[in-house]
Design an enzyme around this catalytic site. Structure first.
Site, PDB file in Angstrom:
ATOM      1  N   SER A  92      -2.907  51.690  11.073  1.00 53.47           N
ATOM      2  CA  SER A  92      -2.380  53.066  11.053  1.00 53.47           C
ATOM      3  C   SER A  92      -2.237  53.651   9.661  1.00 53.47           C
ATOM      4  O   SER A  92      -1.789  54.785   9.508  1.00 53.47           O
ATOM      5  CB  SER A  92      -1.001  53.117  11.720  1.00 53.47           C
ATOM      6  N   VAL A 223      -4.557  67.037  11.606  1.00 52.03           N
ATOM      7  CA  VAL A 223      -3.579  66.583  10.627  1.00 52.03           C
ATOM      8  C   VAL A 223      -2.225  66.523  11.332  1.00 52.03           C
ATOM      9  O   VAL A 223      -1.878  67.425  12.092  1.00 52.03           O
ATOM     10  CB  VAL A 223      -3.515  67.557   9.427  1.00 52.03           C
ATOM     11  N   GLY A 224      -1.475  65.478  11.085  1.00 54.37           N
ATOM     12  CA  GLY A 224      -0.173  65.330  11.750  1.00 54.37           C
ATOM     13  C   GLY A 224       0.984  65.704  10.859  1.00 54.37           C
ATOM     14  O   GLY A 224       0.868  66.549   9.971  1.00 54.37           O
ATOM     15  N   ASP A 225       2.119  65.078  11.095  1.00 50.89           N
ATOM     16  CA  ASP A 225       3.344  65.382  10.351  1.00 50.89           C
ATOM     17  C   ASP A 225       3.401  64.702   8.987  1.00 50.89           C
ATOM     18  O   ASP A 225       4.033  65.209   8.055  1.00 50.89           O
ATOM     19  CB  ASP A 225       4.568  64.922  11.163  1.00 50.89           C
ATOM     20  N   THR A 245       8.006  58.915  11.885  1.00 48.85           N
ATOM     21  CA  THR A 245       6.789  58.261  12.357  1.00 48.85           C
ATOM     22  C   THR A 245       6.632  58.559  13.846  1.00 48.85           C
ATOM     23  O   THR A 245       7.602  58.928  14.508  1.00 48.85           O
ATOM     24  CB  THR A 245       6.842  56.736  12.129  1.00 48.85           C
TER      25      THR A 245
HETATM   26  C1  SD4 Z   1       0.706  61.222  12.852  1.00 48.58           C
HETATM   27  N1  SD4 Z   1       2.955  60.473  12.537  1.00 48.58           N
HETATM   28  O1  SD4 Z   1      -0.362  61.394  12.285  1.00 48.58           O
HETATM   29  C2  SD4 Z   1       1.595  60.064  12.415  1.00 48.58           C
HETATM   30  C3  SD4 Z   1       1.242  58.860  13.210  1.00 48.58           C
HETATM   31  C4  SD4 Z   1       2.153  57.692  13.006  1.00 48.58           C
HETATM   32  O2  SD4 Z   1       2.455  55.444  12.970  1.00 48.58           O
HETATM   33  O3  SD4 Z   1       3.315  57.797  12.698  1.00 48.58           O
HETATM   34  N2  SD4 Z   1       1.687  56.508  13.179  1.00 48.58           N
HETATM   35  O4  SD4 Z   1       1.083  61.923  13.794  1.00 48.58           O
END
Ligand code: SD4
Length: 335
Positions: A92, A223-225, A245
């Protein structure tokens, strides 16, 4: 989760416990009460590192080492998450991360210092240490965020090497996924292990970093957080810091980490603030039972908080000479 992945996780956890004489435990005396409101104590100057998931143990050690080498909170945050980025077994984070649905691993990271400055890179490819590029964006440009090809060109211009590393394990998992191409992330297994790290140095100053390869099998360009200031990370050196997360979309919709810090500003303990942020996510998402989000927070007194939607979220805390892994409390109770 592949057997190998399961093995790696167990081995990593067992290994950490073995070498450090630690055990995972739900009982963390550092977690402040979620009931009582009390004024935070004086600024903590003993140094502290708080980070997400099992890999946080090793990241905390790297952060601590940076502090012992004379580094400040920002150096601790960067070096800490660099440790996870360099571990290609992590599915990840970093170039070993699971790819998007077109087979490419794309990286998101951000960093914030004690002066409220911030840097971020998103949708970055072929660079081993996106969090360090984010620091460079913060320190060397008038901007906060760089994306995709521009971020890559900036990194190369700054002397970061191009890296063609491709994880066999991640590619195998992707090819397996392609057979059905069903986008249904598995709670606490896929989209797990992103490192968010909050560091407090012996001056009592706070900084943080967050870095990830994002959701497995995401649409290319998603794109995430994690690289979004206020979502995956927020630091306000007067108050404290937070990181997240899990399912980034839910965190972005609620400005999760900013919310946690603002709640602390209004008098909430770190634990109360994390719980409130999870409740906000619950309120906004009728499907909250189908995903995981976890928050970590620290305030100036060195008190910490941790809370998640689902059971299974772990975090590592290095404080008072001990580096320990804990299980976070959660909205949904373990069965
Ligand atoms: C996301 N928050 O891109 C991240 C993924 C994540 O452990 O936390 N993975 O949404």
């Amino acid at each position: 989760m592949s057997d190998r992945r399961k093995f790696l996780k167990t081995a990593a956890l067992g290994g950490a416990a073995l070498t450090l004489g630690l055990s995972a435990s739900a009982e963390n005396p550092e977690v402040t009460s979620s009931k009582k409101k009390k004024k935070p104590g004086p600024v903590f100057k003993g140094g502290l590192v708080l980070s997400t998931w099992d890999a946080g143990i090793s990241a905390n050690q790297a952060a601590w080492k940076a502090m012992e080498g004379g580094g400040k909170a920002l150096d601790m945050a960067e070096k800490g998450v660099n440790d996870t980025e360099a571990d290609f077994r992590n599915l990840s984070v970093g170039l070993g991360g699971l790819p998007d649905r077109e087979g490419h691993t794309t990286l998101d990271a951000c960093i914030m210092d004690s002066n409220g400055m911030a840097g971020s890179v998103m949708f970055l490819e072929h660079i081993k240490h996106p969090a360090s590029v984010a620091r460079r964006v913060m320190e060397k440009t008038p901007h906060v965020q760089l994306v995709g090809e521009g971020a890559y060109r900036f990194a190369i211009g700054e002397g970061f090497p191009h890296d063609e590393y491709v994880s066999d394990e991640a590619q195998k998992a992707w090819k397996n996924w392609l057979k059905e191409s069903k986008y249904q992330p598995i709670i606490n297994i896929e989209n797990h292990d992103t490192i968010g790290l909050l560091a407090m140095d012996t001056q009592g100053d706070i900084a943080g970093a967050c870095t990830t390869s994002g959701l497995a099998y995401k649409i290319r360009g998603r794109v995430g957080d994690s690289p979004i200031i206020g979502a995956g990370l927020y630091v306000d050196n007067e108050i404290g810091a937070a990181t997240s997360t899990g399912l980034g979309e839910a965190v972005v919709r609620t400005c999760g980490s900013f919310l946690v810090v603002e709640l602390m500003r209004q008098g909430a303990s770190p634990q109360q603030a994390c719980e409130e942020a999870v409740l906000r996510i619950q309120k906004r998402h009728s499907n909250f039972k189908d995903f995981q989000v976890g928050f970590l927070a620290v305030n100036k007194a060195g008190e910490i908080g941790a809370y998640a939607v689902q059971p299974g979220f772990t975090y590592a805390l290095y404080k008072n000479g001990e580096n320990k892994l804990f299980k976070s409390a959660s909205l949904i109770q373990p069965k």
